[in-house]
Design a protein around this motif. Sequence first.
Motif, PDB file in Angstrom:
ATOM      1  N   ALA A 113       0.820  -1.220   0.000  1.00 58.25           N
ATOM      2  CA  ALA A 113       0.000   0.000   0.000  1.00 58.25           C
ATOM      3  C   ALA A 113       0.849   1.264   0.000  1.00 58.25           C
ATOM      4  CB  ALA A 113      -0.930   0.005   1.208  1.00 58.25           C
ATOM      5  N   ASN A 114       2.174   1.086   0.136  1.00 59.33           N
ATOM      6  CA  ASN A 114       3.107   2.210   0.172  1.00 59.33           C
ATOM      7  C   ASN A 114       2.718   3.215   1.267  1.00 59.33           C
ATOM      8  OD1 ASN A 114       5.485   3.384  -0.811  1.00 59.33           O
ATOM      9  ND2 ASN A 114       4.354   4.827  -2.096  1.00 59.33           N
ATOM     10  N   ARG A 115       2.507   2.672   2.468  1.00 60.33           N
ATOM     11  CA  ARG A 115       2.107   3.506   3.591  1.00 60.33           C
ATOM     12  C   ARG A 115       2.554   2.847   4.888  1.00 60.33           C
ATOM     13  NH1 ARG A 115      -2.244   1.991   6.802  1.00 60.33           N
ATOM     14  NH2 ARG A 115      -3.282   0.044   6.179  1.00 60.33           N
ATOM     15  N   LEU A 116       2.449   3.609   5.973  1.00 60.28           N
ATOM     16  CA  LEU A 116       2.736   3.053   7.293  1.00 60.28           C
ATOM     17  C   LEU A 116       1.554   2.227   7.782  1.00 60.28           C
ATOM     18  CD1 LEU A 116       4.414   6.082   9.101  1.00 60.28           C
ATOM     19  CD2 LEU A 116       5.516   3.894   8.583  1.00 60.28           C
ATOM     20  N   THR A 117       1.853   1.082   8.364  1.00 59.31           N
ATOM     21  CA  THR A 117       0.874   0.295   9.094  1.00 59.31           C
ATOM     22  C   THR A 117       1.475   0.006  10.462  1.00 59.31           C
ATOM     23  OG1 THR A 117      -0.540  -1.675   9.045  1.00 59.31           O
ATOM     24  CG2 THR A 117       1.703  -1.931   8.217  1.00 59.31           C
ATOM     25  N   TYR A 118       0.809  -0.796  11.276  1.00 57.44           N
ATOM     26  CA  TYR A 118       1.351  -0.996  12.618  1.00 57.44           C
ATOM     27  C   TYR A 118       1.078  -2.409  13.122  1.00 57.44           C
ATOM     28  CZ  TYR A 118      -3.500  -0.240  14.145  1.00 57.44           C
ATOM     29  OH  TYR A 118      -4.854  -0.327  14.309  1.00 57.44           O
ATOM     30  N   PHE A 119       1.925  -2.792  14.087  1.00 58.27           N
ATOM     31  CA  PHE A 119       1.692  -3.983  14.903  1.00 58.27           C
ATOM     32  C   PHE A 119       1.405  -3.496  16.308  1.00 58.27           C
ATOM     33  CE2 PHE A 119       3.138  -7.153  17.967  1.00 58.27           C
ATOM     34  CZ  PHE A 119       2.441  -8.272  17.541  1.00 58.27           C
ATOM     35  N   ASP A 120       0.322  -3.976  16.896  1.00 59.70           N
ATOM     36  CA  ASP A 120      -0.107  -3.517  18.221  1.00 59.70           C
ATOM     37  C   ASP A 120       0.422  -4.473  19.289  1.00 59.70           C
ATOM     38  OD1 ASP A 120      -1.417  -2.702  20.541  1.00 59.70           O
ATOM     39  OD2 ASP A 120      -3.238  -2.144  19.467  1.00 59.70           O
ATOM     40  N   ALA A 121       1.339  -3.983  20.129  1.00 59.95           N
ATOM     41  CA  ALA A 121       1.952  -4.819  21.168  1.00 59.95           C
ATOM     42  C   ALA A 121       1.026  -5.044  22.355  1.00 59.95           C
ATOM     43  CB  ALA A 121       3.261  -4.196  21.638  1.00 59.95           C
ATOM     44  N   GLU A 122      -0.160  -4.451  22.349  1.00 60.20           N
ATOM     45  CA  GLU A 122      -1.157  -4.763  23.369  1.00 60.20           C
ATOM     46  C   GLU A 122      -2.035  -5.928  22.938  1.00 60.20           C
ATOM     47  OE1 GLU A 122      -3.470  -1.448  24.610  1.00 60.20           O
ATOM     48  OE2 GLU A 122      -1.847  -0.513  25.747  1.00 60.20           O
ATOM     49  N   THR A 123      -2.526  -5.869  21.729  1.00 57.39           N
ATOM     50  CA  THR A 123      -3.381  -6.953  21.232  1.00 57.39           C
ATOM     51  C   THR A 123      -2.573  -8.084  20.618  1.00 57.39           C
ATOM     52  OG1 THR A 123      -3.602  -5.961  19.033  1.00 57.39           O
ATOM     53  CG2 THR A 123      -5.191  -5.283  20.725  1.00 57.39           C
ATOM     54  N   MET A 124      -1.300  -7.809  20.283  1.00 56.83           N
ATOM     55  CA  MET A 124      -0.416  -8.737  19.576  1.00 56.83           C
ATOM     56  C   MET A 124      -0.929  -9.034  18.163  1.00 56.83           C
ATOM     57  SD  MET A 124       2.066  -9.129  21.598  1.00 56.83           S
ATOM     58  CE  MET A 124       2.323  -8.544  23.276  1.00 56.83           C
ATOM     59  N   LEU A 125      -1.622  -8.047  17.566  1.00 55.66           N
ATOM     60  CA  LEU A 125      -2.161  -8.202  16.219  1.00 55.66           C
ATOM     61  C   LEU A 125      -1.737  -7.026  15.347  1.00 55.66           C
ATOM     62  CD1 LEU A 125      -5.836  -9.271  17.057  1.00 55.66           C
ATOM     63  CD2 LEU A 125      -3.912 -10.767  16.470  1.00 55.66           C
ATOM     64  N   TRP A 126      -1.641  -7.291  14.046  1.00 53.40           N
ATOM     65  CA  TRP A 126      -1.380  -6.241  13.071  1.00 53.40           C
ATOM     66  C   TRP A 126      -2.669  -5.463  12.794  1.00 53.40           C
ATOM     67  CZ3 TRP A 126       3.357  -5.114  10.811  1.00 53.40           C
ATOM     68  CH2 TRP A 126       4.385  -6.027  11.057  1.00 53.40           C
ATOM     69  N   GLU A 127      -2.503  -4.284  12.260  1.00 54.67           N
ATOM     70  CA  GLU A 127      -3.648  -3.496  11.814  1.00 54.67           C
ATOM     71  C   GLU A 127      -4.470  -4.320  10.818  1.00 54.67           C
ATOM     72  OE1 GLU A 127      -4.618   0.842   9.719  1.00 54.67           O
ATOM     73  OE2 GLU A 127      -2.615  -0.054   9.513  1.00 54.67           O
ATOM     74  N   GLY A 128      -5.747  -4.442  11.094  1.00 59.26           N
ATOM     75  CA  GLY A 128      -6.630  -5.165  10.187  1.00 59.26           C
ATOM     76  C   GLY A 128      -6.562  -6.676  10.307  1.00 59.26           C
ATOM     77  N   GLU A 129      -5.843  -7.188  11.314  1.00 57.19           N
ATOM     78  CA  GLU A 129      -5.715  -8.642  11.465  1.00 57.19           C
ATOM     79  C   GLU A 129      -6.730  -9.160  12.478  1.00 57.19           C
ATOM     80  OE1 GLU A 129      -2.362 -12.048  12.697  1.00 57.19           O
ATOM     81  OE2 GLU A 129      -2.068  -9.934  13.257  1.00 57.19           O
ATOM     82  N   THR A 130      -7.308 -10.305  12.190  1.00 51.00           N
ATOM     83  CA  THR A 130      -8.107 -11.041  13.169  1.00 51.00           C
ATOM     84  C   THR A 130      -7.405 -12.363  13.442  1.00 51.00           C
ATOM     85  OG1 THR A 130      -9.449 -12.040  11.415  1.00 51.00           O
ATOM     86  CG2 THR A 130     -10.271 -10.001  12.418  1.00 51.00           C
ATOM     87  N   TRP A 131      -7.572 -12.859  14.665  1.00 45.97           N
ATOM     88  CA  TRP A 131      -6.846 -14.079  15.053  1.00 45.97           C
ATOM     89  C   TRP A 131      -7.644 -14.837  16.086  1.00 45.97           C
ATOM     90  CZ3 TRP A 131      -5.401 -15.670  19.897  1.00 45.97           C
ATOM     91  CH2 TRP A 131      -4.576 -16.785  19.970  1.00 45.97           C
ATOM     92  N   SER A 132      -7.543 -16.136  16.039  1.00 48.28           N
ATOM     93  CA  SER A 132      -8.015 -17.000  17.113  1.00 48.28           C
ATOM     94  C   SER A 132      -7.171 -18.263  17.082  1.00 48.28           C
ATOM     95  CB  SER A 132      -9.499 -17.353  16.947  1.00 48.28           C
ATOM     96  OG  SER A 132      -9.679 -18.225  15.828  1.00 48.28           O
ATOM     97  N   MET A 133      -7.085 -18.934  18.228  1.00 45.45           N
ATOM     98  CA  MET A 133      -6.326 -20.178  18.282  1.00 45.45           C
ATOM     99  C   MET A 133      -6.910 -21.202  17.305  1.00 45.45           C
ATOM    100  SD  MET A 133      -5.608 -22.716  21.538  1.00 45.45           S
ATOM    101  CE  MET A 133      -4.857 -21.415  22.511  1.00 45.45           C
ATOM    102  N   GLU A 134      -8.229 -21.247  17.243  1.00 47.28           N
ATOM    103  CA  GLU A 134      -8.887 -22.208  16.348  1.00 47.28           C
ATOM    104  C   GLU A 134      -8.545 -21.914  14.891  1.00 47.28           C
ATOM    105  OE1 GLU A 134     -10.540 -22.065  20.209  1.00 47.28           O
ATOM    106  OE2 GLU A 134     -10.391 -20.427  18.734  1.00 47.28           O
ATOM    107  N   GLN A 135      -8.502 -20.641  14.555  1.00 45.93           N
ATOM    108  CA  GLN A 135      -8.152 -20.243  13.195  1.00 45.93           C
ATOM    109  C   GLN A 135      -6.726 -20.679  12.864  1.00 45.93           C
ATOM    110  OE1 GLN A 135      -8.684 -16.003  12.474  1.00 45.93           O
ATOM    111  NE2 GLN A 135      -6.929 -15.971  11.100  1.00 45.93           N
ATOM    112  N   GLY A 136      -5.851 -20.599  13.871  1.00 44.67           N
ATOM    113  CA  GLY A 136      -4.456 -20.972  13.639  1.00 44.67           C
ATOM    114  C   GLY A 136      -4.251 -22.455  13.428  1.00 44.67           C
ATOM    115  N   MET A 137      -5.246 -23.260  13.795  1.00 42.78           N
ATOM    116  CA  MET A 137      -5.115 -24.705  13.669  1.00 42.78           C
ATOM    117  C   MET A 137      -5.761 -25.269  12.404  1.00 42.78           C
ATOM    118  SD  MET A 137      -5.661 -26.054  17.558  1.00 42.78           S
ATOM    119  CE  MET A 137      -4.570 -25.571  18.897  1.00 42.78           C
ATOM    120  N   VAL A 138      -6.267 -24.375  11.560  1.00 48.38           N
ATOM    121  CA  VAL A 138      -6.949 -24.852  10.359  1.00 48.38           C
ATOM    122  C   VAL A 138      -5.966 -25.455   9.368  1.00 48.38           C
ATOM    123  CG1 VAL A 138      -8.268 -24.115   8.335  1.00 48.38           C
ATOM    124  CG2 VAL A 138      -8.875 -23.255  10.614  1.00 48.38           C
TER     125      VAL A 138
END
Length: 644
Positions: free
Chosen positions: A26-51
């Motif tokens: 995107a030629n822009r700044l994005t971020y990783f959030d050290a509180e949520t441990m997720l990137w901007e626009g990322e969703t996560w769950s343990m179950e999702q990680g096991m697919v």
Amino acid sequence: MTRLLTESDLKPDGSPSKLMCWDTLANRLTYFDAETMLWEGETWSMEQGMVRGKEAQQNNLFPGVAQGWVPDQTGFTEEDGFAVAIDPALTGSYKVTLADGSVHEVKPVWEHFKARCAEYAPDKASVITHIPAEQIEEAAVTYATRLRPETGYGNGGIGYMLAIEHGCNAIQNSRALDALVGITGNWDTPGGNRGGTTSFLTPVQVNFAGNTNMGGAPDPDEATLDKLAGIDKFPVLKWWQYWADANACYEQMQTGDPYPIVAGIAQSGDFMNMGNSLYNWESFKDLDFFVCIDFWHTPLSDRADLLVPCAHWIEANATRPSQGASGGLGLNVQCVERPGEVEYDLNFNINLYKAMGVPFSADPDNPWPTEEEYCDDYVKGSGLTWQQMVDEFQENGWWDCKVLPAEWKGTWGFYRRYQLGMLRPDMKPGMQTPTGKMELWSTVMETFFPENPDDILPNYAEAPLSRTEHPELEEEYPLICNTGRRIPVYFHSEHRQLPWCREQWPVPRMEIHPDDAAKYGIKQGDWVWIENENGKIRQVADIYAGIEPGVINCEHQWWYPELNQSGHGFELSGVNCLVSRDLRDRHCGASYLRSYPVKIYKATPENSPFGNPCPCGNDGTEIIHDATDPRLKEWAKLSFEGEE
């Protein structure tokens, strides 16, 4: 505070936990959030990680050991849980405008890491290591090139053990190796670096019972942490929140600064490591009261006001996961009654807490549990009582932690657990670091050692008294001393009083190259003086062509039970008597135990006490130095009710 670019640098109401990164798509700044441990626009769950994933593909596993399951390595696409795919930049430089309007050029951490690595390119590393540059390059390429790319992981981890910690650069050496393991895809992968076996137990529970309170103890408050011995020299002790600095404790015993240490309890420990043994020995004289809990008399017990017999492992109940990463879980099950006044460490600790009026349990209705209640609580994660678990273990043997019952909620059967939220107490994805990442740029170093910006990235430092740092010492002390190698029949200071061990290995051995032995007129089996500015000891020459010329390798923590005197002669051969206590790792305080200069010369009647090259006690009694010594036969006699 961190020098890493955060959202709070870019706008007044920005978050200091959002770490900025350039998205090349995107030629822009994005971020990783050290509180949520997720990137901007990322969703996560343990179950999702096991697919997505597959069973590991390891060859030659021990029969009966399961493969384990490897989740696919996650990326930055919609399939990986991103609303829009991103591509975090690793290289290049980018201009950013800060909240105050100033414009700065910034680079990804990877660029800084590359620059640090370039400082130790093969030609430069060759000068340090004495290994040809082409061999260094060949080794690096061989390790990083996957033999079986279809597995999705690297060639295996690096077992680096203790040696790298003993030259006063322990933390940085470990970080460098961890980084190498990580960037080659060998962190928490089959055959990779996984850490200690965890089973269903928490990290603090992997050792024998009694080392931790029932239900866990509250984290120390700031006032308590400020009292840790050595906190002024090693502020990162606040981060670990686990121990004080050993050398600082010994020093405080003698000086009383910043406050006196007046009493202590040792549960099967000793003073012949973690610094200079002679200094440590003297420190115990200044204690008002000292308790030693052990199986038998040792050098440390000679400093005790009160001796208490401890329980042998066949008299103790405890969980026993594999100490390393082999993935087994067993139990230590008491099989004989504890004789006489023997007290299990667990019960001693509970009674000590009770005497001090301090709860040993997080349960307010049961502040001082019984041994059975404690053991039940310790294994409650399995859903079984201690006795039920004992029955299961005695019927079926050790558990493979990769295939524990599902209700035990063990994680060892999964690899890349950092993707699954299995490594952090908060169950968020990532590592147990402030940013959740394997930090090439260490925010811990940045926080606790702001005066040393070079240490934010892994950094090399010469041993303090190496030839490079102090070439002038070579004239008086021409040899380099190493120590710490393992001896087949001993473990650190243990077993010197067992006759069958002393028959096999009666005396400490100093490995020396044949050329050096010839130079100093030393033959196999000669007693040799080893000396530096801190003192001198004697060990027996073991001529060995496999050691580098100019280097000797001494054995550690020797003492002589046969000498009936205070300290049992540890000062005669204990190599830590030569250690410089003031030279330590600048971050964690690890002692300087390898690569220090010494001189050697053959022990003769003329230069030895009592005219005897063999070490002797204060009254001239020789140590046991031969397998035929009749004292070993006396040791081997066991008496029961007056009968031999």
